[in-house]
Motif scaffolding. Structure first.
Motif, PDB file in Angstrom:
ATOM      1  N   ASP A   1       0.828  -1.203   0.000  1.00  0.00           N
ATOM      2  CA  ASP A   1       0.000   0.000   0.000  1.00  0.00           C
ATOM      3  C   ASP A   1       0.865   1.256   0.000  1.00  0.00           C
ATOM      4  O   ASP A   1       0.467   2.302  -0.523  1.00  0.00           O
ATOM      5  CB  ASP A   1      -0.916   0.017   1.228  1.00  0.00           C
ATOM      6  N   ARG A   2       2.051   1.147   0.586  1.00  0.00           N
ATOM      7  CA  ARG A   2       2.976   2.289   0.623  1.00  0.00           C
ATOM      8  C   ARG A   2       4.013   2.202  -0.489  1.00  0.00           C
ATOM      9  O   ARG A   2       4.258   3.168  -1.208  1.00  0.00           O
ATOM     10  CB  ARG A   2       3.677   2.353   1.982  1.00  0.00           C
ATOM     11  N   TYR A   3       4.635   1.030  -0.624  1.00  0.00           N
ATOM     12  CA  TYR A   3       5.701   0.873  -1.606  1.00  0.00           C
ATOM     13  C   TYR A   3       5.126   0.267  -2.879  1.00  0.00           C
ATOM     14  O   TYR A   3       4.839  -0.928  -2.959  1.00  0.00           O
ATOM     15  CB  TYR A   3       6.820  -0.020  -1.051  1.00  0.00           C
ATOM     16  N   ASN A   4       4.950   1.108  -3.899  1.00  0.00           N
ATOM     17  CA  ASN A   4       4.433   0.655  -5.187  1.00  0.00           C
ATOM     18  C   ASN A   4       4.939   1.592  -6.279  1.00  0.00           C
ATOM     19  O   ASN A   4       5.570   2.611  -5.987  1.00  0.00           O
ATOM     20  CB  ASN A   4       2.898   0.592  -5.173  1.00  0.00           C
ATOM     21  N   ARG A   5       4.665   1.243  -7.503  1.00  0.00           N
ATOM     22  CA  ARG A   5       5.209   2.022  -8.627  1.00  0.00           C
ATOM     23  C   ARG A   5       4.642   3.432  -8.674  1.00  0.00           C
ATOM     24  O   ARG A   5       5.346   4.385  -9.044  1.00  0.00           O
ATOM     25  CB  ARG A   5       4.929   1.293  -9.954  1.00  0.00           C
ATOM     26  N   GLY A   6       3.381   3.609  -8.284  1.00  0.00           N
ATOM     27  CA  GLY A   6       2.782   4.939  -8.307  1.00  0.00           C
ATOM     28  C   GLY A   6       2.682   5.494  -9.729  1.00  0.00           C
ATOM     29  O   GLY A   6       2.830   4.773 -10.716  1.00  0.00           O
ATOM     30  N   LYS A   7       2.471   6.791  -9.822  1.00  0.00           N
ATOM     31  CA  LYS A   7       2.284   7.434 -11.131  1.00  0.00           C
ATOM     32  C   LYS A   7       3.430   8.380 -11.487  1.00  0.00           C
ATOM     33  O   LYS A   7       3.380   9.050 -12.518  1.00  0.00           O
ATOM     34  CB  LYS A   7       0.958   8.197 -11.139  1.00  0.00           C
ATOM     35  N   ARG A   8       4.445   8.443 -10.631  1.00  0.00           N
ATOM     36  CA  ARG A   8       5.547   9.360 -10.901  1.00  0.00           C
ATOM     37  C   ARG A   8       6.439   8.835 -12.023  1.00  0.00           C
ATOM     38  O   ARG A   8       6.656   7.630 -12.153  1.00  0.00           O
ATOM     39  CB  ARG A   8       6.389   9.572  -9.648  1.00  0.00           C
ATOM     40  N   ASN A   9       6.961   9.747 -12.829  1.00  0.00           N
ATOM     41  CA  ASN A   9       7.900   9.374 -13.876  1.00  0.00           C
ATOM     42  C   ASN A   9       9.290   9.171 -13.297  1.00  0.00           C
ATOM     43  O   ASN A   9       9.672   9.820 -12.316  1.00  0.00           O
ATOM     44  CB  ASN A   9       7.957  10.467 -14.956  1.00  0.00           C
ATOM     45  N   LYS A  10      10.036   8.274 -13.898  1.00  0.00           N
ATOM     46  CA  LYS A  10      11.432   8.103 -13.524  1.00  0.00           C
ATOM     47  C   LYS A  10      12.227   9.342 -13.953  1.00  0.00           C
ATOM     48  O   LYS A  10      11.976   9.910 -15.025  1.00  0.00           O
ATOM     49  CB  LYS A  10      12.027   6.863 -14.190  1.00  0.00           C
ATOM     50  N   ILE A  11      13.162   9.755 -13.128  1.00  0.00           N
ATOM     51  CA  ILE A  11      14.055  10.863 -13.484  1.00  0.00           C
ATOM     52  C   ILE A  11      15.268  10.267 -14.200  1.00  0.00           C
ATOM     53  O   ILE A  11      15.987   9.452 -13.620  1.00  0.00           O
ATOM     54  CB  ILE A  11      14.499  11.648 -12.235  1.00  0.00           C
ATOM     55  N   PRO A  12      15.497  10.610 -15.459  1.00  0.00           N
ATOM     56  CA  PRO A  12      16.606  10.016 -16.209  1.00  0.00           C
ATOM     57  C   PRO A  12      17.941  10.174 -15.497  1.00  0.00           C
ATOM     58  O   PRO A  12      18.255  11.239 -14.974  1.00  0.00           O
ATOM     59  CB  PRO A  12      16.589  10.797 -17.532  1.00  0.00           C
ATOM     60  N   PHE A  13      18.679   9.059 -15.437  1.00  0.00           N
ATOM     61  CA  PHE A  13      20.044   9.030 -14.906  1.00  0.00           C
ATOM     62  C   PHE A  13      20.110   9.345 -13.403  1.00  0.00           C
ATOM     63  O   PHE A  13      21.156   9.761 -12.909  1.00  0.00           O
ATOM     64  CB  PHE A  13      20.960   9.981 -15.685  1.00  0.00           C
ATOM     65  N   LEU A  14      19.016   9.104 -12.680  1.00  0.00           N
ATOM     66  CA  LEU A  14      19.046   9.279 -11.226  1.00  0.00           C
ATOM     67  C   LEU A  14      19.392   7.942 -10.574  1.00  0.00           C
ATOM     68  O   LEU A  14      18.656   6.961 -10.691  1.00  0.00           O
ATOM     69  CB  LEU A  14      17.700   9.779 -10.704  1.00  0.00           C
ATOM     70  N   VAL A  15      20.530   7.924  -9.868  1.00  0.00           N
ATOM     71  CA  VAL A  15      21.020   6.740  -9.176  1.00  0.00           C
ATOM     72  C   VAL A  15      21.031   7.052  -7.682  1.00  0.00           C
ATOM     73  O   VAL A  15      21.522   8.104  -7.261  1.00  0.00           O
ATOM     74  CB  VAL A  15      22.438   6.363  -9.654  1.00  0.00           C
ATOM     75  N   THR A  16      20.513   6.136  -6.869  1.00  0.00           N
ATOM     76  CA  THR A  16      20.284   6.427  -5.459  1.00  0.00           C
ATOM     77  C   THR A  16      20.856   5.343  -4.550  1.00  0.00           C
ATOM     78  O   THR A  16      20.755   4.153  -4.861  1.00  0.00           O
ATOM     79  CB  THR A  16      18.770   6.555  -5.185  1.00  0.00           C
ATOM     80  N   PHE A  17      21.451   5.784  -3.449  1.00  0.00           N
ATOM     81  CA  PHE A  17      21.706   4.891  -2.309  1.00  0.00           C
ATOM     82  C   PHE A  17      20.719   5.277  -1.228  1.00  0.00           C
ATOM     83  O   PHE A  17      20.526   6.470  -0.948  1.00  0.00           O
ATOM     84  CB  PHE A  17      23.128   5.027  -1.749  1.00  0.00           C
ATOM     85  N   MET A  18      20.121   4.281  -0.576  1.00  0.00           N
ATOM     86  CA  MET A  18      19.184   4.573   0.512  1.00  0.00           C
ATOM     87  C   MET A  18      19.442   3.640   1.681  1.00  0.00           C
ATOM     88  O   MET A  18      19.495   2.422   1.520  1.00  0.00           O
ATOM     89  CB  MET A  18      17.739   4.427   0.032  1.00  0.00           C
ATOM     90  N   GLY A  19      19.621   4.214   2.857  1.00  0.00           N
ATOM     91  CA  GLY A  19      19.841   3.401   4.050  1.00  0.00           C
ATOM     92  C   GLY A  19      20.593   4.198   5.096  1.00  0.00           C
ATOM     93  O   GLY A  19      20.892   5.381   4.923  1.00  0.00           O
ATOM     94  N   ARG A  20      20.892   3.532   6.191  1.00  0.00           N
ATOM     95  CA  ARG A  20      21.686   4.193   7.227  1.00  0.00           C
ATOM     96  C   ARG A  20      23.097   4.445   6.699  1.00  0.00           C
ATOM     97  O   ARG A  20      23.669   3.612   5.987  1.00  0.00           O
ATOM     98  CB  ARG A  20      21.744   3.339   8.489  1.00  0.00           C
ATOM     99  N   ILE A  21      23.658   5.584   7.065  1.00  0.00           N
ATOM    100  CA  ILE A  21      24.994   5.941   6.576  1.00  0.00           C
ATOM    101  C   ILE A  21      26.018   5.416   7.569  1.00  0.00           C
ATOM    102  O   ILE A  21      26.443   6.099   8.510  1.00  0.00           O
ATOM    103  CB  ILE A  21      25.124   7.472   6.391  1.00  0.00           C
ATOM    104  N   LYS A  22      26.405   4.161   7.369  1.00  0.00           N
ATOM    105  CA  LYS A  22      27.340   3.483   8.268  1.00  0.00           C
ATOM    106  C   LYS A  22      28.562   3.037   7.469  1.00  0.00           C
ATOM    107  O   LYS A  22      28.482   2.725   6.280  1.00  0.00           O
ATOM    108  CB  LYS A  22      26.677   2.261   8.908  1.00  0.00           C
ATOM    109  N   ARG A  23      29.686   2.951   8.149  1.00  0.00           N
ATOM    110  CA  ARG A  23      30.948   2.659   7.474  1.00  0.00           C
ATOM    111  C   ARG A  23      30.944   1.295   6.791  1.00  0.00           C
ATOM    112  O   ARG A  23      31.460   1.131   5.680  1.00  0.00           O
ATOM    113  CB  ARG A  23      32.103   2.753   8.478  1.00  0.00           C
ATOM    114  N   TYR A  24      30.349   0.274   7.461  1.00  0.00           N
ATOM    115  CA  TYR A  24      30.391  -1.074   6.892  1.00  0.00           C
ATOM    116  C   TYR A  24      29.576  -1.194   5.606  1.00  0.00           C
ATOM    117  O   TYR A  24      29.706  -2.165   4.865  1.00  0.00           O
ATOM    118  CB  TYR A  24      29.939  -2.109   7.924  1.00  0.00           C
TER     119      TYR A  24
END
Length: 369
Positions: free
Chosen positions: A177-200
């Motif tokens: 219900d929260r995580y789905n494709r939705g209706k937003r367009n992809k932003i060309p050449f957008l690369v993402t890291f997502m998570g806690r910013i930890k050294r390991y």
């Protein structure tokens, strides 16, 4: 059933990560099915001492730095006053060694061990402390059932000395219900890291790949989404590589913002040396975004190479860059993998996992395991 959980943090803690998401998704459901769930966790600035979140009664004591010293006496007090049926130790970071001071039915939930990866995460004295305490787990918890979230974690703790017959696996799920494709367009050449910013998590590997990728894809944009103690180091790396203008370090974002970013990203990257599962992989996939991930424990469980993402040898910057490039320069492959990623994410269901863990608790209380 009256359940007491002990974990370092709850979901509202600013330092919460995948372990806290997993805990709340599972036990929030169990609470909604009529069971009483109490979570003992550390406090944080501005937090209430007592609060109900997701149907879970949260009791906060101390801080991240001293919470473990509050656990023995507080657990004994709660068990005595609340007539607890079963204790769940969410073994996240440093063990509490509850079998040494509590003699009630207990299970351990473990997302992943640090093992030697802790030496990539923190200063040597603390790393040694964590490493030694983890090494005691097979002896102190030798008669306690374990529940883990991936084959990689199961293999790891079997090698550490936990009997295989005492280990169950229940995978992470996804809130469609929260995580789905939705209706937003992809932003060309957008690369993402997502998570806690930890050294390991070795996020600097992605930054090292950016200069060569910019030469091939001049419109490349990178987002590093999340907060943590390695953020200052990453900003220094980006400055030294002269790519600060290409990197958006967002810091902490809301759940809604997180979903928006995943829906708009073309690729998500996970460079971690070790994970329990890689919950952000499935969240990204559900939003129609394939993941380029290191071939590390946990990540190799959540990424089916060539289907919902690409695996590359951990630490191999050239292979990481090549994997990202392969998707960005082949729109038809990227589009197919985006579709396949959504299908892959549908295999994982929180309700199914919660029912499995509830059955595990029931069997433990009745001494079947």
């Amino acid at each position: 059933m009256n359940i007491l959980i002990v974990n370092w943090q709850d979901r509202l803690n600013p330092f919460a990560g995948g372990a806290e998401v997993h805990l709340h998704e599972i036990f929030g459901r169990i609470a909604s099915w009529g069971h009483k769930v109490t979570l003992l966790a550390s406090g944080f600035p501005g937090a209430k001492k007592i609060e109900i979140v997701d149907g879970i009664n949260i009791l906060r004591k101390g801080t991240r730095n001293d919470f473990n010293f509050f656990v023995p006496l507080t657990v004994k007090e709660i068990v005595r006053k609340e007539e607890i049926d079963i204790l769940v130790e969410d073994l996240n970071k440093i063990p509490f060694f509850t079998p040494l001071f509590m003699k009630i039915p207990t299970i351990v939930i473990l997302l992943h061990r640090f093992g030697r990866s802790i030496f990539k995460e923190t200063i040597l004295p603390f790393a040694i402390y964590v490493y030694v305490t983890e090494s005691l787990v097979p002896f102190i918890y030798k008669n306690i059932p374990f529940d883990v979230i991936s084959e990689s974690t199961k293999e790891d703790i079997v090698m550490s000395g936990i009997p295989e017959e005492r280990i169950s696996i229940h995978y992470c799920g996804i809130d469609i219900d929260r995580y789905n494709r939705g209706k937003r367009n992809k932003i060309p050449f957008l690369v993402t890291f997502m998570g806690r910013i930890k050294r390991y998590k070795s996020i600097e590997h992605l930054l090292y790949a950016v200069p060569s990728l910019i030469k091939e894809f001049p419109l490349l944009k990178v987002m590093v989404v999340g907060d943590g103690d390695d953020l200052p180091h990453l900003k220094k790396v980006a400055a030294s590589l002269k790519i600060l203008d290409r990197i958006n370090f967002t810091g902490f974002v809301s759940e809604d913002e997180k979903v928006r970013i995943l829906q708009e990203s073309e690729i998500v990257v996970n460079t971690s040396s070790k994970e329990g599962w890689g919950l952000t992989v499935i969240e990204s996939n559900a939003c129609g975004t394939p993941v380029v991930a290191a071939d590390s424990p946990g990540l190799r469980d959540s990424v089916k190479d060539g289907f919902n993402g690409i695996l590359y040898p951990y630490g191999d910057i050239e292979a990481l860059s090549s994997s990202i490039s392969r998707l960005l320069k082949r729109p038809e492959l990227l589009k197919k993998m985006q579709t396949d990623a959504i299908e892959w994410s549908k295999k994982f269901d929180w309700d199914r996992s919660a029912k499995g863990i509830l059955e595990l608790l029931t069997k433990r209380i009745s001494c079947e395991i």
